[in-house]
Design a protein around this motif. Structure first.
Motif, PDB file in Angstrom:
ATOM      1  N   GLY A   1      72.473  56.253  69.855  1.00 49.07           N
ATOM      2  CA  GLY A   1      72.945  57.470  69.374  1.00 49.07           C
ATOM      3  C   GLY A   1      74.487  57.712  69.359  1.00 49.07           C
ATOM      4  O   GLY A   1      75.372  56.965  69.896  1.00 49.07           O
TER       5      GLY A   1
ATOM      6  N   ARG B   1      68.212  50.881  70.958  1.00 48.63           N
ATOM      7  CA  ARG B   1      68.295  52.446  70.275  1.00 48.63           C
ATOM      8  C   ARG B   1      69.794  52.708  70.679  1.00 48.63           C
ATOM      9  O   ARG B   1      70.791  52.071  71.262  1.00 48.63           O
TER      10      ARG B   1
ATOM     11  N   VAL C   1      67.312  59.805  71.238  1.00 51.08           N
ATOM     12  CA  VAL C   1      68.914  59.373  71.411  1.00 51.08           C
ATOM     13  C   VAL C   1      69.862  60.307  70.771  1.00 51.08           C
ATOM     14  O   VAL C   1      71.153  59.971  70.609  1.00 51.08           O
ATOM     15  N   LEU C   2      69.379  61.214  70.071  1.00 52.66           N
ATOM     16  CA  LEU C   2      70.492  62.024  69.381  1.00 52.66           C
ATOM     17  C   LEU C   2      71.280  62.752  70.134  1.00 52.66           C
ATOM     18  O   LEU C   2      70.790  62.970  71.602  1.00 52.66           O
TER      19      LEU C   2
ATOM     20  N   GLY D   1      70.706  59.294  65.537  1.00 56.99           N
ATOM     21  CA  GLY D   1      69.784  58.594  66.448  1.00 56.99           C
ATOM     22  C   GLY D   1      69.139  57.466  65.452  1.00 56.99           C
ATOM     23  O   GLY D   1      68.715  57.618  64.724  1.00 56.99           O
TER      24      GLY D   1
ATOM     25  N   ALA E   1      64.010  57.360  68.213  1.00 50.16           N
ATOM     26  CA  ALA E   1      65.380  57.847  67.432  1.00 50.16           C
ATOM     27  C   ALA E   1      65.831  59.122  67.686  1.00 50.16           C
ATOM     28  O   ALA E   1      66.893  59.665  68.103  1.00 50.16           O
TER      29      ALA E   1
END
Lengths: 176, 150
Positions: B70, B68, A63-64, B80, A60
């Motif tokens: 974002g 995934r 992918v910020l 995210g 996680a």
């Protein structure tokens, strides 16, 4: 599990984790709490190792997005003519747009308090449209630009009515 | 290995429709990265997430085991999502001119990483992340949450 991560700018930060059985405050980076159920109080805070943080949250965290970036462009009094310093900012704006592949860029026009509110709304819009013109001429898709005017209703520097204040004559561009 | 019982009681959040200050369309954010199985659930629609797509209030962002996602919200909040995650953008109020701010994200399962945006800077108490086991209040912060056993 809830974990507080370090603020990139080093600012103090904190979270409060609560449910109907209790509350825990976290205020140190990598502090974490475990919460088993909504009717069981959060655990005492503990420190989560950085390797463990990566293992649990890496997918996680990776992918910020990049943070948004702000630009302020200035104008000559009562015109939609960009100051020379502001014209020089466009290459940085275009770089930010390309780097982020932005699709929701806000462009907001502002004025100082000379003139009427109605005229200033229109002037703010012309300033914003001037910036739109420069960006689209450089290949930015107009559908990605969210354009508006706040006229003299959102001053950067608070003044009374009828005050020529260069810092208020601006267009704010936010690239995200 | 934790299983949670039921869903955390809901905060008394008043239903609130947000109109974007900058246009008729109430865009609350945009997808920045979509990998593997990543979708946006919008009403009855199930839309494959793709880079650049706009997000609206009440959208649910969902990933599968190889997915995934974002995203960035219009106030600069960063999100995210890891695999097997489901997050709803339940409330988004960002009206600086009127001093109105609010953000409620509802994490039903999975892994969330978050960094705060201007809503949290203007109004530190306005941001909440709800999960099945508890509620997080935030102050200008990076954090991550995993809901285990989901």
């Amino acid at each position: 599990m809830f974990v507080l991560l370090p603020d990139p700018e080093g600012k103090p930060a904190g979270i409060v984790v609560s449910n109907r059985a209790g509350t825990q405050d976290l205020n140190q980076p990598y502090q974490a709490v475990r919460v088993e159920r909504s009717d069981v109080a959060p655990s005492a805070p503990f420190t989560l190792g950085q390797a463990e943080t990566r293992r649990l949250f890496g997918a996680a965290l990776e992918v910020l997005p990049l943070p948004e970036v702000f630009f302020t462009l200035h104008f000559d009094q009562n015109t939609d003519i960009l100051t020379a310093e502001s014209q020089a900012q466009f290459s940085a704006i275009l770089n930010a747009i390309r780097e982020r592949r932005s699709t929701a860029i806000t462009i907001t026009g502002h004025t100082d308090t000379t003139g009427t509110a109605q005229a200033n709304y229109q002037l703010g819009l012309r300033r914003a449209e001037r910036v739109v013109g420069v960006l689209t001429a450089q290949g930015v898709d107009a559908s990605k630009l969210l354009v508006s005017s706040h006229g003299d209703a959102d001053l950067l520097v608070n003044t009374g009515r009828g005050v020529a204040e260069a810092r208020n004559r601006r267009v704010e561009v936010i690239v995200r | 290995m934790v299983s949670f019982m039921g869903v955390m009681s809901v905060l008394p959040v008043v239903a609130c429709v947000t109109f974007s200050a900058w246009g008729a369309e109430s865009i609350v954010g945009s997808v920045k990265t979509a990998q593997g199985g990543a979708v946006v659930l919008r009403g009855a629609d199930r839309i494959p997430a793709r880079e650049g797509m706009h997000l609206l209030l009440n959208d649910v962002l969902a990933t599968s085991g190889d997915g995934r996602l974002g995203a960035i919200l219009q106030d600069g909040t960063g999100i995210g999502l890891g695999p097997n995650t489901e997050l709803k953008i339940d409330r988004f109020v960002f009206e600086p001119a009127d001093g109105k701010f609010g953000l409620l994200l509802r994490l039903a399962k999975g892994v969330l990483a978050y960094f705060s945006g201007r809503i949290a800077r203007f109004s530190p108490d306005a941001v909440t992340v709800e999960t099945p086991v508890g509620v997080v209040g935030l102050r200008g912060t990076h954090l991550a949450i995993t809901i285990e056993g989901t």
